[in-house]
Design a protein around this motif. Structure first.
Motif, PDB file in Angstrom:
ATOM      1  N   LEU A  35      30.343   6.887 -41.875  1.00  0.00           N
ATOM      2  CA  LEU A  35      31.512   7.482 -42.511  1.00  0.00           C
ATOM      3  C   LEU A  35      32.601   6.455 -42.773  1.00  0.00           C
ATOM      4  O   LEU A  35      33.720   6.800 -43.102  1.00  0.00           O
ATOM      5  CB  LEU A  35      32.061   8.616 -41.632  1.00  0.00           C
ATOM      6  N   ASP A  36      32.280   5.181 -42.625  1.00  0.00           N
ATOM      7  CA  ASP A  36      33.291   4.143 -42.777  1.00  0.00           C
ATOM      8  C   ASP A  36      33.891   4.175 -44.176  1.00  0.00           C
ATOM      9  O   ASP A  36      33.176   4.186 -45.169  1.00  0.00           O
ATOM     10  CB  ASP A  36      32.652   2.787 -42.502  1.00  0.00           C
ATOM     11  N   ARG A  37      35.222   4.209 -44.245  1.00  0.00           N
ATOM     12  CA  ARG A  37      35.991   4.190 -45.480  1.00  0.00           C
ATOM     13  C   ARG A  37      35.730   5.395 -46.366  1.00  0.00           C
ATOM     14  O   ARG A  37      35.991   5.380 -47.564  1.00  0.00           O
ATOM     15  CB  ARG A  37      35.739   2.907 -46.260  1.00  0.00           C
ATOM     16  N   SER A  38      35.213   6.453 -45.816  1.00  0.00           N
ATOM     17  CA  SER A  38      35.058   7.693 -46.560  1.00  0.00           C
ATOM     18  C   SER A  38      36.282   8.572 -46.333  1.00  0.00           C
ATOM     19  O   SER A  38      37.142   8.290 -45.500  1.00  0.00           O
ATOM     20  CB  SER A  38      33.799   8.431 -46.102  1.00  0.00           C
ATOM     21  N   ILE A  39      36.362   9.646 -47.102  1.00  0.00           N
ATOM     22  CA  ILE A  39      37.322  10.709 -46.840  1.00  0.00           C
ATOM     23  C   ILE A  39      36.543  11.816 -46.126  1.00  0.00           C
ATOM     24  O   ILE A  39      35.553  12.318 -46.648  1.00  0.00           O
ATOM     25  CB  ILE A  39      37.937  11.258 -48.140  1.00  0.00           C
ATOM     26  N   VAL A  40      36.972  12.153 -44.930  1.00  0.00           N
ATOM     27  CA  VAL A  40      36.291  13.166 -44.114  1.00  0.00           C
ATOM     28  C   VAL A  40      37.121  14.439 -44.123  1.00  0.00           C
ATOM     29  O   VAL A  40      38.343  14.398 -43.931  1.00  0.00           O
ATOM     30  CB  VAL A  40      36.097  12.677 -42.667  1.00  0.00           C
ATOM     31  N   VAL A  41      36.471  15.582 -44.321  1.00  0.00           N
ATOM     32  CA  VAL A  41      37.165  16.866 -44.310  1.00  0.00           C
ATOM     33  C   VAL A  41      36.586  17.756 -43.228  1.00  0.00           C
ATOM     34  O   VAL A  41      35.363  17.916 -43.136  1.00  0.00           O
ATOM     35  CB  VAL A  41      37.044  17.601 -45.661  1.00  0.00           C
ATOM     36  N   GLY A  42      37.466  18.334 -42.417  1.00  0.00           N
ATOM     37  CA  GLY A  42      37.038  19.333 -41.454  1.00  0.00           C
ATOM     38  C   GLY A  42      36.906  20.677 -42.146  1.00  0.00           C
ATOM     39  O   GLY A  42      37.868  21.203 -42.703  1.00  0.00           O
ATOM     40  N   VAL A  43      35.695  21.217 -42.146  1.00  0.00           N
ATOM     41  CA  VAL A  43      35.399  22.467 -42.853  1.00  0.00           C
ATOM     42  C   VAL A  43      35.164  23.578 -41.841  1.00  0.00           C
ATOM     43  O   VAL A  43      34.547  23.365 -40.791  1.00  0.00           O
ATOM     44  CB  VAL A  43      34.153  22.309 -43.752  1.00  0.00           C
ATOM     45  N   ASP A  44      35.691  24.767 -42.149  1.00  0.00           N
ATOM     46  CA  ASP A  44      35.285  25.975 -41.433  1.00  0.00           C
ATOM     47  C   ASP A  44      35.131  27.072 -42.478  1.00  0.00           C
ATOM     48  O   ASP A  44      35.064  26.780 -43.673  1.00  0.00           O
ATOM     49  CB  ASP A  44      36.277  26.347 -40.319  1.00  0.00           C
ATOM     50  N   ALA A  45      35.048  28.311 -42.062  1.00  0.00           N
ATOM     51  CA  ALA A  45      34.802  29.385 -43.024  1.00  0.00           C
ATOM     52  C   ALA A  45      36.081  29.949 -43.624  1.00  0.00           C
ATOM     53  O   ALA A  45      36.058  30.991 -44.280  1.00  0.00           O
ATOM     54  CB  ALA A  45      34.013  30.504 -42.342  1.00  0.00           C
ATOM     55  N   SER A  46      37.213  29.265 -43.452  1.00  0.00           N
ATOM     56  CA  SER A  46      38.497  29.788 -43.916  1.00  0.00           C
ATOM     57  C   SER A  46      38.835  29.281 -45.314  1.00  0.00           C
ATOM     58  O   SER A  46      38.345  28.244 -45.767  1.00  0.00           O
ATOM     59  CB  SER A  46      39.610  29.379 -42.956  1.00  0.00           C
ATOM     60  N   GLU A  47      39.724  30.015 -45.979  1.00  0.00           N
ATOM     61  CA  GLU A  47      40.208  29.601 -47.288  1.00  0.00           C
ATOM     62  C   GLU A  47      41.051  28.335 -47.172  1.00  0.00           C
ATOM     63  O   GLU A  47      41.052  27.493 -48.081  1.00  0.00           O
ATOM     64  CB  GLU A  47      41.034  30.720 -47.924  1.00  0.00           C
ATOM     65  N   SER A  48      41.769  28.187 -46.048  1.00  0.00           N
ATOM     66  CA  SER A  48      42.615  27.005 -45.881  1.00  0.00           C
ATOM     67  C   SER A  48      41.779  25.728 -45.849  1.00  0.00           C
ATOM     68  O   SER A  48      42.227  24.674 -46.303  1.00  0.00           O
ATOM     69  CB  SER A  48      43.454  27.122 -44.604  1.00  0.00           C
ATOM     70  N   ALA A  49      40.562  25.804 -45.317  1.00  0.00           N
ATOM     71  CA  ALA A  49      39.691  24.628 -45.315  1.00  0.00           C
ATOM     72  C   ALA A  49      39.324  24.225 -46.732  1.00  0.00           C
ATOM     73  O   ALA A  49      39.185  23.033 -47.035  1.00  0.00           O
ATOM     74  CB  ALA A  49      38.430  24.913 -44.504  1.00  0.00           C
ATOM     75  N   LEU A  50      39.191  25.190 -47.619  1.00  0.00           N
ATOM     76  CA  LEU A  50      38.858  24.869 -49.007  1.00  0.00           C
ATOM     77  C   LEU A  50      40.022  24.198 -49.723  1.00  0.00           C
ATOM     78  O   LEU A  50      39.816  23.369 -50.614  1.00  0.00           O
ATOM     79  CB  LEU A  50      38.420  26.139 -49.752  1.00  0.00           C
ATOM     80  N   ASP A  51      41.261  24.544 -49.341  1.00  0.00           N
ATOM     81  CA  ASP A  51      42.424  23.810 -49.871  1.00  0.00           C
ATOM     82  C   ASP A  51      42.341  22.339 -49.467  1.00  0.00           C
ATOM     83  O   ASP A  51      42.636  21.439 -50.262  1.00  0.00           O
ATOM     84  CB  ASP A  51      43.721  24.419 -49.352  1.00  0.00           C
ATOM     85  N   ALA A  52      41.950  22.092 -48.211  1.00  0.00           N
ATOM     86  CA  ALA A  52      41.783  20.716 -47.738  1.00  0.00           C
ATOM     87  C   ALA A  52      40.655  20.025 -48.496  1.00  0.00           C
ATOM     88  O   ALA A  52      40.760  18.834 -48.838  1.00  0.00           O
ATOM     89  CB  ALA A  52      41.496  20.713 -46.238  1.00  0.00           C
ATOM     90  N   VAL A  53      39.572  20.739 -48.770  1.00  0.00           N
ATOM     91  CA  VAL A  53      38.444  20.168 -49.509  1.00  0.00           C
ATOM     92  C   VAL A  53      38.879  19.750 -50.911  1.00  0.00           C
ATOM     93  O   VAL A  53      38.545  18.650 -51.386  1.00  0.00           O
ATOM     94  CB  VAL A  53      37.280  21.176 -49.577  1.00  0.00           C
ATOM     95  N   ARG A  54      39.622  20.604 -51.586  1.00  0.00           N
ATOM     96  CA  ARG A  54      40.070  20.282 -52.952  1.00  0.00           C
ATOM     97  C   ARG A  54      40.955  19.039 -52.948  1.00  0.00           C
ATOM     98  O   ARG A  54      40.806  18.150 -53.792  1.00  0.00           O
ATOM     99  CB  ARG A  54      40.817  21.473 -53.553  1.00  0.00           C
ATOM    100  N   TRP A  55      41.911  18.985 -52.009  1.00  0.00           N
ATOM    101  CA  TRP A  55      42.805  17.836 -51.948  1.00  0.00           C
ATOM    102  C   TRP A  55      42.006  16.566 -51.666  1.00  0.00           C
ATOM    103  O   TRP A  55      42.192  15.532 -52.328  1.00  0.00           O
ATOM    104  CB  TRP A  55      43.857  18.042 -50.857  1.00  0.00           C
ATOM    105  N   ALA A  56      41.113  16.639 -50.696  1.00  0.00           N
ATOM    106  CA  ALA A  56      40.337  15.469 -50.293  1.00  0.00           C
ATOM    107  C   ALA A  56      39.400  15.017 -51.397  1.00  0.00           C
ATOM    108  O   ALA A  56      39.195  13.811 -51.602  1.00  0.00           O
ATOM    109  CB  ALA A  56      39.552  15.777 -49.025  1.00  0.00           C
ATOM    110  N   ALA A  57      38.816  15.963 -52.133  1.00  0.00           N
ATOM    111  CA  ALA A  57      37.891  15.604 -53.213  1.00  0.00           C
ATOM    112  C   ALA A  57      38.616  14.814 -54.304  1.00  0.00           C
ATOM    113  O   ALA A  57      38.115  13.794 -54.783  1.00  0.00           O
ATOM    114  CB  ALA A  57      37.265  16.866 -53.799  1.00  0.00           C
TER     115      ALA A  57
END
Length: 286
Positions: free
Chosen positions: A6-28
């Motif tokens: 995972l070196d120099r990657s963007i890592v996202v903590g995912v769960d089954a919540s909608e808030s995690a998808l907000d984090a996914v969009r930002w990180a992507a």
């Protein structure tokens, strides 16, 4: 999962919540802007003592893993939609049997960012439901971005950075310049000193400190428009006001009065629970 994968990657903590998808969009979008791999991680608490295959505990754990994998697959699709035509070197998913705070804090030692979401934008909701995001921001040995619900992944709003002269804020300033450059927006650098805490500097001395720190980065990012704000007062309150119209707030995990090994300073804690825009909490790696 080897840490160096995972070196120099963007890592996202995912769960089954909608808030995690907000984090996914930002990180992507951030991964696309810097040409970094995007790695989506769902941590399922492990089962103690490996119960029998048909035990209720094992069956529940297996169902949780099925739910987690479905959430990861959905998150990967959300990430692909968020980046559109932008290029991401690779979007990978990881399902791990480990407490979320433990695994995400560990991955922060090598990832460029660890990104987590929070359910709701109020301090009340975060105190109740943001235990993972708070835990990772407090303990991760590396930069952590906490993304509130309803966040736009990118906009024309500025990046705001808190600068206090600490070693952590030096790195925070470097990250803030980089983000402002990639997002093609102005950078607002904020320096606050507080006489009530025993800081007796003059306004001119505070301006000199901030100017000196900005000069270290300005040559590397000549296209970034830099604005400054130097004030005496309560640091968290002034930074939150400055970040009210920002797309990202970047701060060091603790300031000049922090001590080695300190998890999170009082200002960082207040900002983490009060910011309405994504906040990057920067801690130097050991």
């Amino acid at each position: 999962m080897p840490a160096n994968s995972l070196d120099r990657s963007i890592v996202v903590g995912v769960d089954a919540s909608e808030s995690a998808l907000d984090a996914v969009r930002w990180a992507a979008v951030d991964a696309a802007l810097r040409g970094a791999p995007l790695h989506l991680v769902f941590a399922v608490p492990p089962v103690d003592d490996a119960p029998l295959d048909e035990s209720p505990v094992r069956l529940l754990h297996d169902r949780l893993r099925d739910t987690a994998q479905a959430a990861l697959d959905n998150a990967a699709e959300i990430a692909r939609k968020a980046v559109g035509d932008r290029l991401v070197p690779g979007i990978r998913t990881f399902l791990v049997d480990e407490p979320a705070v433990t695994v995400l804090s560990g991955l922060a030692e090598t990832a460029y960012f660890v990104v987590v979401g929070v359910r709701g934008m109020s301090a009340y909701h975060r105190s109740l439901l943001g235990s993972v995001s708070t835990g990772v921001a407090r303990h991760a040995q590396g930069p952590v971005v906490v993304v509130p619900g309803g966040t736009e992944p990118i906009s024309d709003r500025p990046v705001v950075v808190g600068v206090d002269g600490s070693v952590h804020s030096v790195r925070a300033l470097e990250i803030a310049f980089d983000e402002a450059s990639r997002r093609d927006v102005p950078l607002l650098a904020v320096h606050v000193w507080e006489e009530l805490s025993g800081d007796t500097r003059s306004h001119a001395e505070a301006v000199e400190l901030l100017t000196g720190m900005l000069d270290r980065n300005a040559a590397e990012f000549p296209g970034v428009e830099v604005k400054t704000l130097v004030m005496e007062g309560h640091p968290a309150r002034i930074l939150l006001d400055a970040a009210a119209g920002a797309q990202l707030l970047v701060v060091g995990s603790h300031g000049t009065r922090g001590y080695p090994g300190m998890a999170l300073g009082s200002t960082g804690h207040a900002l983490l629970h009060g910011s309405e825009c994504p906040i990057a909490v920067v801690r130097l790696r050991n």
